[in-house]
Design an enzyme around this catalytic site. Structure first.
Site, PDB file in Angstrom:
ATOM      1  CG  HIS A 111       8.244  -3.179   7.688  1.00  0.00           C
ATOM      2  ND1 HIS A 111       9.495  -3.795   7.658  1.00  0.00           N
ATOM      3  CD2 HIS A 111       8.694  -1.828   8.534  1.00  0.00           C
ATOM      4  CE1 HIS A 111      10.594  -2.940   8.403  1.00  0.00           C
ATOM      5  NE2 HIS A 111      10.170  -1.863   8.895  1.00  0.00           N
ATOM      6  CE  LYS A 113       9.359  -0.312   5.035  1.00  0.00           C
ATOM      7  NZ  LYS A 113      10.630  -0.034   5.798  1.00  0.00           N
ATOM      8  CG  ASP A 118       3.957   3.696 -16.556  1.00  0.00           C
ATOM      9  OD1 ASP A 118       2.874   3.716 -16.061  1.00  0.00           O
ATOM     10  OD2 ASP A 118       4.677   4.151 -17.393  1.00  0.00           O
TER      11      ASP A 118
END
Length: 447
Positions: A111, A113, A118
């Site tokens: 889950h 995110k 870079d």
């Protein structure tokens, strides 16, 4: 995100629950392909690496899915692209064979995110899906030119990727050489190996940052200080006014840093302090609820009204989930009223026509301050799933920077909300069928 991908020179790291299959998601994949083509034409074709971490069950749902969306770039650039699919070790044996698609996602998910380019990092609770790019309310923070944070999350995604299934060019999957299989191998051995991989990243980061703090602040408890103000101290390094603390929660692997920190924040919020908490799915753990009800700080809790719940209008059993959340909300509100805490603890519901609500996070205002000095932002929903089932990551941003505090204060979520009262639950759209009330206690730990 597309602009960041185009500008990336060395790495693109994407960790999400899933990648959608619509035209906007295809644009994102095409953008990655263009960046890889540009890298191929450069003197060093291996200069740009792309690492993508998704959940196996959610990313494999349907004929067209996250896997099929990513196969073209994996086939064209096998040396530069890695697609990892986390499979919870708790979904195995007969359970894995019997639970149908979609329902198998309730057992546990990847889950996290994190979207990284870079040394620039976007942390969010949002997935890589069209609705999040258009009309699904979420939160995002963009950390620019932050190599320490970028390196940490790159190493974290790599570590989880190492204990995940690897997507192959023929759309099959396999484990990394020498790794225990997540659902065919020994569960205890797999979880121990995963714990070792992830804790190596966390311990390494902690050691580095304790060294930095011992140099600059004679303090040894921060994860990743981030400098913003050019006030020199000691050896000429600028004195930071903002600190970033990565908080990881992977209970299947025995890692519960985020839970510990969140409970500490709720426990130690003093009288006169204000805590603003929001979640798209109001289903707080019992520990979190007890702390909110038992401490002295003021709380404003923002949650989704039924119409902006992501499951509103869904077919089958899923269509009853918004009603289950209404039932949980009403039970909590009743307890607040029973304890006479209505002035200290206020519930608010987000409402916006044509939108759904998925934002989660926390803001802490110290006593006497109109601006927050701390915010939590990332993937956890503060519910049972986030604490016990899924892999989660967020950051605590602690700041003395007035401009940044003002930006956190100006997040517009609460302006689109209405206050919950006893009359709220008398509205026709808040009617909860008896079977939903009976089933909710049995299934609330799965959604």
């Amino acid at each position: 995100m597309k602009g960041q991908i185009k500008a990336a020179k060395k790495r693109v790291v994407l960790a999400s629950l899933y990648l959608g299959t619509g035209p906007l998601e295809q644009e994102l994949v095409d953008c990655i392909e263009t960046a890889l083509e540009r890298s191929l034409q450069a003197c060093d074709p291996s200069s740009l690496s792309v690492s993508i971490l998704l959940d196996f069950t959610r990313g494999s749902r349907g004929q067209k899915n996250s896997r099929t969306m990513l196969l073209p770039i994996l086939r064209r650039f096998p040396e530069q692209v890695r697609v990892s699919l986390f499979h919870t070790p708790n979904l195995r044996g007969l359970l894995r064979l019997l639970i149908p698609e979609r329902f198998n996602e309730t057992i546990g998910l990847q889950h996290i995110k994190v979207y990284l380019f870079d040394d620039n990092v976007i942390l969010s609770g949002a997935n890589l899906s069209e609705s999040y790019f258009t009309n699904r309310q979420d939160r995002y923070v963009f950390l620019q030119d932050s190599p320490e944070i970028a390196d940490f999350f790159t190493e974290l995604v790599d570590a989880v990727g190492d204990v995940s299934l690897q997507l192959q060019q023929d759309n099959s999957v396999k484990v990394v050489d020498g790794m225990v299989h997540p659902y065919q191998g020994d569960k205890v051995a797999y979880c121990e190996a995963a714990n070792k991989r992830v804790m190596k990243v966390i311990d390494s980061a902690r050691t580095r940052q304790e060294f930095l703090h011992s140099q600059n602040f004679h303090c040894s408890h921060a994860e990743a200080p981030l400098s913003k103000e050019p006030k020199a101290v000691g050896d000429g390094q600028p004195e930071p006014d903002t600190w970033i603390y990565p908080l990881i929660q992977m209970k299947p692997f025995g890692i519960h840093i985020d839970e510990t920190v969140t409970e500490t924040l709720l426990m130690e919020a003093e009288q006169g302090a204000s805590v603003y908490l929001t979640t798209g799915y109001f289903n707080l753990t019992q520990a979190y609820m007890d702390l909110i009800l038992g401490t002295r700080a003021k709380y404003q809790i923002l949650l989704a009204s039924p119409e902006v719940n992501g499951f509103f209008g869904a077919k089958g059993v899923a269509g009853a989930i918004p009603a289950a959340y209404v039932h949980i909300e009403q039970q909590f509100f009743s307890e607040v009223c029973f304890l006479g805490q209505q002035e200290r603890i206020r519930l608010q519901e987000y409402s916006r026509s044509g939108w759904t609500f998925h934002a989660k996070g926390l803001w802490l205002h110290l006593a006497g301050s109109s601006l927050p000095c701390l915010t939590l932002i990332g993937s956890p929903n503060f519910g049972y799933r986030s604490v016990h089932r899924d892999l989660e990551a967020q950051v605590a941003i602690v700041t003395k920077n007035k401009s940044l505090q003002q930006q956190f204060h100006q997040e517009q979520l609460y302006l689109r909300s209405g206050t919950v009262s006893a009359l709220t639950f008398e509205q026709p759209n808040r009617y909860v069928q008896l079977w939903v009330k009976m089933v909710t206690p049995l299934i609330k730990n799965f959604f």
